[in-house]
Motif scaffolding. Structure first.
Motif, PDB file in Angstrom:
ATOM      1  N   MET A  88       0.832  -1.198   0.000  1.00  0.00           N
ATOM      2  CA  MET A  88       0.000   0.000   0.000  1.00  0.00           C
ATOM      3  C   MET A  88       0.869   1.251   0.000  1.00  0.00           C
ATOM      4  O   MET A  88       1.852   1.321   0.732  1.00  0.00           O
ATOM      5  N   HIS A  89       0.454   2.239  -0.816  1.00  0.00           N
ATOM      6  CA  HIS A  89       1.168   3.504  -0.831  1.00  0.00           C
ATOM      7  C   HIS A  89       0.174   4.645  -0.602  1.00  0.00           C
ATOM      8  O   HIS A  89      -0.911   4.669  -1.189  1.00  0.00           O
ATOM      9  N   VAL A  90       0.578   5.580   0.272  1.00  0.00           N
ATOM     10  CA  VAL A  90      -0.299   6.695   0.631  1.00  0.00           C
ATOM     11  C   VAL A  90       0.332   8.002   0.165  1.00  0.00           C
ATOM     12  O   VAL A  90       1.524   8.236   0.388  1.00  0.00           O
ATOM     13  N   THR A  91      -0.449   8.844  -0.494  1.00  0.00           N
ATOM     14  CA  THR A  91       0.012  10.194  -0.823  1.00  0.00           C
ATOM     15  C   THR A  91      -1.013  11.206  -0.307  1.00  0.00           C
ATOM     16  O   THR A  91      -2.192  10.882  -0.150  1.00  0.00           O
ATOM     17  N   ILE A  92      -0.531  12.416  -0.017  1.00  0.00           N
ATOM     18  CA  ILE A  92      -1.416  13.468   0.491  1.00  0.00           C
ATOM     19  C   ILE A  92      -1.246  14.730  -0.338  1.00  0.00           C
ATOM     20  O   ILE A  92      -0.213  14.922  -0.985  1.00  0.00           O
ATOM     21  N   ASN A  93      -2.272  15.568  -0.330  1.00  0.00           N
ATOM     22  CA  ASN A  93      -2.203  16.875  -0.976  1.00  0.00           C
ATOM     23  C   ASN A  93      -2.490  17.958   0.072  1.00  0.00           C
ATOM     24  O   ASN A  93      -3.638  18.340   0.283  1.00  0.00           O
ATOM     25  N   PRO A  94      -1.431  18.430   0.747  1.00  0.00           N
ATOM     26  CA  PRO A  94      -1.635  19.414   1.825  1.00  0.00           C
ATOM     27  C   PRO A  94      -2.294  20.703   1.344  1.00  0.00           C
ATOM     28  O   PRO A  94      -2.928  21.399   2.126  1.00  0.00           O
ATOM     29  N   ASP A  95      -2.166  21.020   0.045  1.00  0.00           N
ATOM     30  CA  ASP A  95      -2.713  22.277  -0.464  1.00  0.00           C
ATOM     31  C   ASP A  95      -4.238  22.341  -0.359  1.00  0.00           C
ATOM     32  O   ASP A  95      -4.809  23.434  -0.305  1.00  0.00           O
ATOM     33  N   ILE A  96      -4.899  21.189  -0.382  1.00  0.00           N
ATOM     34  CA  ILE A  96      -6.366  21.215  -0.339  1.00  0.00           C
ATOM     35  C   ILE A  96      -6.909  20.742   1.005  1.00  0.00           C
ATOM     36  O   ILE A  96      -8.115  20.724   1.219  1.00  0.00           O
ATOM     37  N   CYS A  97      -6.003  20.357   1.927  1.00  0.00           N
ATOM     38  CA  CYS A  97      -6.413  19.895   3.251  1.00  0.00           C
ATOM     39  C   CYS A  97      -7.156  21.002   3.990  1.00  0.00           C
ATOM     40  O   CYS A  97      -6.760  22.160   3.937  1.00  0.00           O
ATOM     41  N   GLY A 143      -7.946  20.536   7.321  1.00  0.00           N
ATOM     42  CA  GLY A 143      -7.601  20.417   8.733  1.00  0.00           C
ATOM     43  C   GLY A 143      -8.684  19.821   9.608  1.00  0.00           C
ATOM     44  O   GLY A 143      -8.760  20.116  10.798  1.00  0.00           O
ATOM     45  N   ALA A 144      -9.515  18.979   9.041  1.00  0.00           N
ATOM     46  CA  ALA A 144     -10.608  18.392   9.824  1.00  0.00           C
ATOM     47  C   ALA A 144     -10.097  17.398  10.862  1.00  0.00           C
ATOM     48  O   ALA A 144     -10.720  17.185  11.886  1.00  0.00           O
ATOM     49  N   GLY A 145      -8.963  16.767  10.574  1.00  0.00           N
ATOM     50  CA  GLY A 145      -8.396  15.808  11.518  1.00  0.00           C
ATOM     51  C   GLY A 145      -9.030  14.435  11.450  1.00  0.00           C
ATOM     52  O   GLY A 145      -8.736  13.559  12.260  1.00  0.00           O
ATOM     53  N   GLN A 146      -9.897  14.220  10.468  1.00  0.00           N
ATOM     54  CA  GLN A 146     -10.549  12.912  10.314  1.00  0.00           C
ATOM     55  C   GLN A 146      -9.524  11.800  10.134  1.00  0.00           C
ATOM     56  O   GLN A 146      -9.685  10.700  10.638  1.00  0.00           O
ATOM     57  N   CYS A 147      -8.455  12.116   9.388  1.00  0.00           N
ATOM     58  CA  CYS A 147      -7.457  11.089   9.067  1.00  0.00           C
ATOM     59  C   CYS A 147      -6.717  10.636  10.318  1.00  0.00           C
ATOM     60  O   CYS A 147      -6.429   9.444  10.482  1.00  0.00           O
ATOM     61  N   VAL A 148      -6.427  11.590  11.216  1.00  0.00           N
ATOM     62  CA  VAL A 148      -5.708  11.238  12.439  1.00  0.00           C
ATOM     63  C   VAL A 148      -6.598  10.407  13.356  1.00  0.00           C
ATOM     64  O   VAL A 148      -6.144   9.450  13.994  1.00  0.00           O
ATOM     65  N   LEU A 149      -7.882  10.763  13.397  1.00  0.00           N
ATOM     66  CA  LEU A 149      -8.811   9.987  14.207  1.00  0.00           C
ATOM     67  C   LEU A 149      -8.949   8.561  13.668  1.00  0.00           C
ATOM     68  O   LEU A 149      -9.116   7.616  14.425  1.00  0.00           O
ATOM     69  N   ALA A 150      -8.855   8.426  12.340  1.00  0.00           N
ATOM     70  CA  ALA A 150      -9.048   7.105  11.735  1.00  0.00           C
ATOM     71  C   ALA A 150      -7.770   6.276  11.742  1.00  0.00           C
ATOM     72  O   ALA A 150      -7.816   5.052  11.891  1.00  0.00           O
ATOM     73  N   GLU A 160      -4.087   7.015  13.323  1.00  0.00           N
ATOM     74  CA  GLU A 160      -3.120   7.913  13.962  1.00  0.00           C
ATOM     75  C   GLU A 160      -1.677   7.473  13.753  1.00  0.00           C
ATOM     76  O   GLU A 160      -0.756   8.251  13.986  1.00  0.00           O
ATOM     77  N   ASP A 161      -1.457   6.244  13.310  1.00  0.00           N
ATOM     78  CA  ASP A 161      -0.094   5.807  13.035  1.00  0.00           C
ATOM     79  C   ASP A 161       0.363   6.197  11.633  1.00  0.00           C
ATOM     80  O   ASP A 161       1.545   6.081  11.300  1.00  0.00           O
ATOM     81  N   VAL A 162      -0.588   6.641  10.811  1.00  0.00           N
ATOM     82  CA  VAL A 162      -0.260   6.977   9.423  1.00  0.00           C
ATOM     83  C   VAL A 162      -0.265   8.495   9.196  1.00  0.00           C
ATOM     84  O   VAL A 162       0.519   9.009   8.407  1.00  0.00           O
ATOM     85  N   VAL A 202      -2.529  18.226   7.158  1.00  0.00           N
ATOM     86  CA  VAL A 202      -2.144  16.817   7.230  1.00  0.00           C
ATOM     87  C   VAL A 202      -0.631  16.637   7.068  1.00  0.00           C
ATOM     88  O   VAL A 202       0.014  17.297   6.254  1.00  0.00           O
ATOM     89  N   VAL A 203      -0.092  15.754   7.898  1.00  0.00           N
ATOM     90  CA  VAL A 203       1.305  15.333   7.811  1.00  0.00           C
ATOM     91  C   VAL A 203       1.311  13.825   7.647  1.00  0.00           C
ATOM     92  O   VAL A 203       0.637  13.110   8.400  1.00  0.00           O
ATOM     93  N   LEU A 204       2.076  13.352   6.675  1.00  0.00           N
ATOM     94  CA  LEU A 204       2.118  11.913   6.425  1.00  0.00           C
ATOM     95  C   LEU A 204       3.239  11.295   7.257  1.00  0.00           C
ATOM     96  O   LEU A 204       4.406  11.631   7.105  1.00  0.00           O
ATOM     97  N   LEU A 205       2.880  10.397   8.165  1.00  0.00           N
ATOM     98  CA  LEU A 205       3.871   9.747   9.024  1.00  0.00           C
ATOM     99  C   LEU A 205       4.444   8.513   8.362  1.00  0.00           C
ATOM    100  O   LEU A 205       5.595   8.156   8.590  1.00  0.00           O
TER     101      LEU A 205
END
Lengths: 407, 65
Positions: B1-10, B12-19, B21-23, B32-35
């Motif tokens: 699995m590969h994950v990419t993010i687009n911080p420009d359109i984020c 800041g809802a924080g849904q991803c961290v709640l779902a 938190e290790d990623v 969003v920050v990709l861990l």
């Protein structure tokens, strides 16, 4: 029970999310998504923010490349409007005179702007719901343009802020004395009004629009108190009505949107999600609509899970966000039974867009029913967990209205 | 699995961290920050959930072929 063909009416965030979630849940039947606009599915929240200010092109608001839906074997039919529904025959009538059969129907037709009585559709009079609306309004705004925005809700506030950023001279008129912000209600009204004033917006509260004046195009707005405001552009943002006209003879309960049970079921084989859907609240028994992007996504996913597996899932709590004059505002919860906001983190004392704080609304029994974050996304995320529970700590400090005007 | 993010359109809802938190994490502005761009199998379901719950659709998850 297998569902052979799911038809989703509405190709905005609710409809598209439902199609994606059905595949994610392993649904193997046919999926058709109908949309009445010609444009590929797009997100609406940026329309009154980045798209209106010109920071984004319309393309950047697109939900996903349509090829992604094709890859999921989802048939997307754009520019098609549903005109009628026969629940017993499981058939949808379309505007081209043909019809489409379904085994399971998901209604995701959203809402449309409410028209303001007395406002003629003269050139220069705008509303904002679609990508086309945003492009039209964007083209009309500019340096020195005199803009009158009608509406005391969050959409009116966002349009006023965006128009100001583009150099327009903006008057914001609200029938209510108070500015409202989504489900937070009027709890931030004083603070929002101060933001607008600092940003250069003239706010006129508690005033009714009597008429829009002009011959070939809008020239002014006449208020009920006799005031006349010169205007090059008038934008009405006075709420929305659910798009249920096509369901008038369906037999479905459409008292305020499509009335559903607590899992989105409106009738045998018929679900509704998103702005158009009024899901019954399990605790209060009241069916209520919520016009929020994330509500649409979570309802769509819940319904997809139900269709694919027969397992109903929990009703989501409303989350929403806004951006005004650089302030990033987030809210989570229902707020309806809660009191005024109390500060739980940060500092709200300057009353400006630059403050960073988190505040919550408590029910009479001390349960947190809603949380607001102001430029504090990390603290907000933590505070979200408090919603629905009684804080163990001592009562939080009450926010003073003299300095922070957080009321 | 590969994950990419687009911080420009984020947003800041924080849904991803709640779902997941290790990623995912959020910076001080909530963006969003990709861990972990290549999370292990134990995180796959959570990462998919994070992507599907992002109101700005700023997260793309690609499963290995």
């Amino acid at each position: 029970m297998t569902s052979l063909r799911v038809v989703i009416v509405g190709a905005s965030i609710g409809g598209v999310s439902c199609a994606e979630a059905l595949r994610a849940e392993g649904f193997g039947g046919a999926i058709t998504v109908l949309g009445d606009e010609a444009a590929p599915p797009y997100n609406r929240p940026p329309l009154s923010k980045q798209v209106l200010t010109g920071d984004w092109s319309g393309d950047e608001a697109q939900i996903l490349p349509t090829s992604d839906l094709a890859a999921l074997d989802v048939e997307l039919r754009l520019g098609v409007r549903a005109t009628g529904l026969d629940v017993r025959a499981r058939r949808i009538e379309l505007d081209r005179g043909d019809s489409i059969q379904y085994d399971t129907l998901v209604i995701a037709t959203g809402v449309r702007p409410r028209k303001l009585a007395g406002v003629r559709r003269l050139p220069g009079v705008h509303e904002l719901r679609t990508l086309d609306d945003a492009a039209d309004l964007r083209g009309a705004l500019g340096e020195g343009t005199r803009v009158v925005v009608v509406g005391s809700g969050i959409l009116g506030s966002e349009i006023a802020a965006a128009a100001t950023k583009l150099g327009s001279e903006v008057v914001l008129i609200g029938r209510s004395d108070r500015l409202r912000l989504g489900q937070v209600g009027d709890r931030l009204s004083d603070r929002l009004a101060a933001l607008h004033r600092r940003g250069g917006v003239r706010v006129i509260s508690g005033s009714d629009v009597e008429a829009v004046l002009g011959d070939d195009r809008v020239e002014a707005v006449a208020l009920a108190d006799g005031t006349t405001l010169p205007a090059d552009v008038v934008v009405t943002a006075v709420g929305c009505l659910p798009a249920v006209e096509w369901l008038a003879s369906s037999g479905l309960d459409i008292a305020d949107g499509v009335i559903c049970d607590e899992h989105g079921l409106a009738a045998a084989g018929v679900y509704a999600v998103g702005d158009v859907a009024a899901w019954r609240d399990e605790s209060t028994g009241v069916a209520r609509r919520a016009e929020h992007q994330l509500n649409a996504i979570e309802q769509a996913q819940a319904v997809a899970l139900t269709i694919a597996s027969g397992k109903p899932s929990a009703r989501p709590l409303p989350f929403f966000w806004s951006e005004l004059f650089g302030a990033r505002i987030q809210a989570y919860g229902t707020f309806a039974s809660g009191g005024p906001l109390t500060l739980v983190a940060g500092d709200d004392s300057t009353g400006t867009a630059a403050d960073r704080f988190v505040a919550e609304s408590l029910a009479p029994d001390g349960t947190s029913v809603g949380v607001v974050g102001w430029n504090s996304p990390r603290d907000f995320r933590t505070a979200r967990a408090r919603v629905g529970s009684i804080p163990a700590s001592s009562p939080p400090e009450l926010v003073g209205t003299s300095k922070g005007s957080l009321s | 699995m590969h994950v990419t993010i687009n911080p420009d359109i984020c947003v800041g809802a924080g849904q991803c961290v709640l779902a997941a938190e290790d990623v995912f994490d959020q910076d001080d502005d909530g963006i969003v920050v990709l861990l972990d761009a290549d999370p292990g199998a134990a995180q796959h379901k959570a990462a998919h959930r994070a992507a599907s719950l992002c109101p700005a659709r700023a997260i793309t998850v690609t499963d290995d072929a």
